[in-house]
Design a protein around this motif. Structure first.
Motif, PDB file in Angstrom:
ATOM      1  N   MET A 122       0.843  -1.188   0.000  1.00 13.68           N
ATOM      2  CA  MET A 122       0.000   0.000   0.000  1.00 13.68           C
ATOM      3  C   MET A 122       0.884   1.245   0.000  1.00 13.68           C
ATOM      4  N   ARG A 123       0.304   2.352  -0.473  1.00 15.18           N
ATOM      5  CA  ARG A 123       1.029   3.628  -0.496  1.00 15.18           C
ATOM      6  C   ARG A 123       0.113   4.717   0.049  1.00 15.18           C
ATOM      7  N   GLN A 124       0.692   5.614   0.816  1.00 17.26           N
ATOM      8  CA  GLN A 124      -0.031   6.797   1.276  1.00 17.26           C
ATOM      9  C   GLN A 124       0.737   8.011   0.808  1.00 17.26           C
ATOM     10  N   ASP A 125       0.043   8.924   0.116  1.00 16.42           N
ATOM     11  CA  ASP A 125       0.721  10.129  -0.361  1.00 16.42           C
ATOM     12  C   ASP A 125       0.736  11.203   0.719  1.00 16.42           C
ATOM     13  N   ASP A 126       1.345  12.328   0.409  1.00 10.54           N
ATOM     14  CA  ASP A 126       1.485  13.389   1.409  1.00 10.54           C
ATOM     15  C   ASP A 126       0.174  14.095   1.729  1.00 10.54           C
ATOM     16  N   ASN A 127      -0.907  13.768   1.026  1.00 11.34           N
ATOM     17  CA  ASN A 127      -2.233  14.301   1.334  1.00 11.34           C
ATOM     18  C   ASN A 127      -3.076  13.319   2.145  1.00 11.34           C
ATOM     19  N   GLY A 128      -2.478  12.154   2.492  1.00 13.02           N
ATOM     20  CA  GLY A 128      -3.192  11.159   3.285  1.00 13.02           C
ATOM     21  C   GLY A 128      -4.022  10.170   2.481  1.00 13.02           C
ATOM     22  N   ASN A 129      -3.974  10.269   1.145  1.00 12.86           N
ATOM     23  CA  ASN A 129      -4.708   9.333   0.293  1.00 12.86           C
ATOM     24  C   ASN A 129      -3.963   8.004   0.240  1.00 12.86           C
ATOM     25  N   ARG A 130      -4.704   6.902   0.332  1.00 13.18           N
ATOM     26  CA  ARG A 130      -4.102   5.567   0.326  1.00 13.18           C
ATOM     27  C   ARG A 130      -4.444   4.847  -0.969  1.00 13.18           C
ATOM     28  N   PHE A 131      -3.454   4.124  -1.506  1.00 13.77           N
ATOM     29  CA  PHE A 131      -3.606   3.436  -2.780  1.00 13.77           C
ATOM     30  C   PHE A 131      -3.004   2.038  -2.717  1.00 13.77           C
ATOM     31  N   LEU A 132      -3.617   1.119  -3.438  1.00  6.06           N
ATOM     32  CA  LEU A 132      -3.079  -0.224  -3.601  1.00  6.06           C
ATOM     33  C   LEU A 132      -2.000  -0.170  -4.676  1.00  6.06           C
ATOM     34  N   VAL A 133      -0.808  -0.665  -4.363  1.00  3.46           N
ATOM     35  CA  VAL A 133       0.292  -0.701  -5.325  1.00  3.46           C
ATOM     36  C   VAL A 133       0.358  -2.070  -5.994  1.00  3.46           C
ATOM     37  N   ALA A 134       0.269  -3.128  -5.199  1.00  8.64           N
ATOM     38  CA  ALA A 134       0.323  -4.498  -5.721  1.00  8.64           C
ATOM     39  C   ALA A 134      -0.342  -5.418  -4.716  1.00  8.64           C
ATOM     40  N   LYS A 135      -0.880  -6.556  -5.211  1.00  6.07           N
ATOM     41  CA  LYS A 135      -1.515  -7.513  -4.301  1.00  6.07           C
ATOM     42  C   LYS A 135      -1.209  -8.929  -4.752  1.00  6.07           C
ATOM     43  N   GLY A 136      -1.534  -9.895  -3.875  1.00  8.53           N
ATOM     44  CA  GLY A 136      -1.317 -11.293  -4.205  1.00  8.53           C
ATOM     45  C   GLY A 136       0.128 -11.731  -4.153  1.00  8.53           C
ATOM     46  N   LEU A 137       0.953 -11.016  -3.385  1.00  8.28           N
ATOM     47  CA  LEU A 137       2.383 -11.302  -3.297  1.00  8.28           C
ATOM     48  C   LEU A 137       2.718 -12.137  -2.071  1.00  8.28           C
TER      49      LEU A 137
END
Length: 63
Positions: A15-30
């Motif tokens: 997962m990634r969180q940007d400097d505005n606090g938004n969270r994003f999936l980068v990769a899964k199933g690893l």
């Protein structure tokens, strides 16, 4: 890693969180080592974003 049929393994995601606090999936199933390696690669780039590894549920071995 055993290829035993029916054995369950836990999958992980990055997962990634940007400097505005938004969270994003980068990769899964690893696998955990693969997820940790990917998160470390992104962290090493020096961006302001925060990367972490978390559980992504269970998947059948060999899937």
């Amino acid at each position: 890693m055993s290829a035993t049929v029916g054995r369950m393994e836990t999958a992980y995601r990055v997962m990634r969180q940007d400097d505005n606090g938004n969270r994003f999936l980068v990769a899964k199933g690893l696998t955990r080592p693969a997820a940790e390696e990917l998160a470390a690669e992104f962290e090493a780039r020096g961006h302001k974003q925060l990367y972490w590894v978390e559980r992504d549920g269970a998947v059948a071995a060999g899937a």
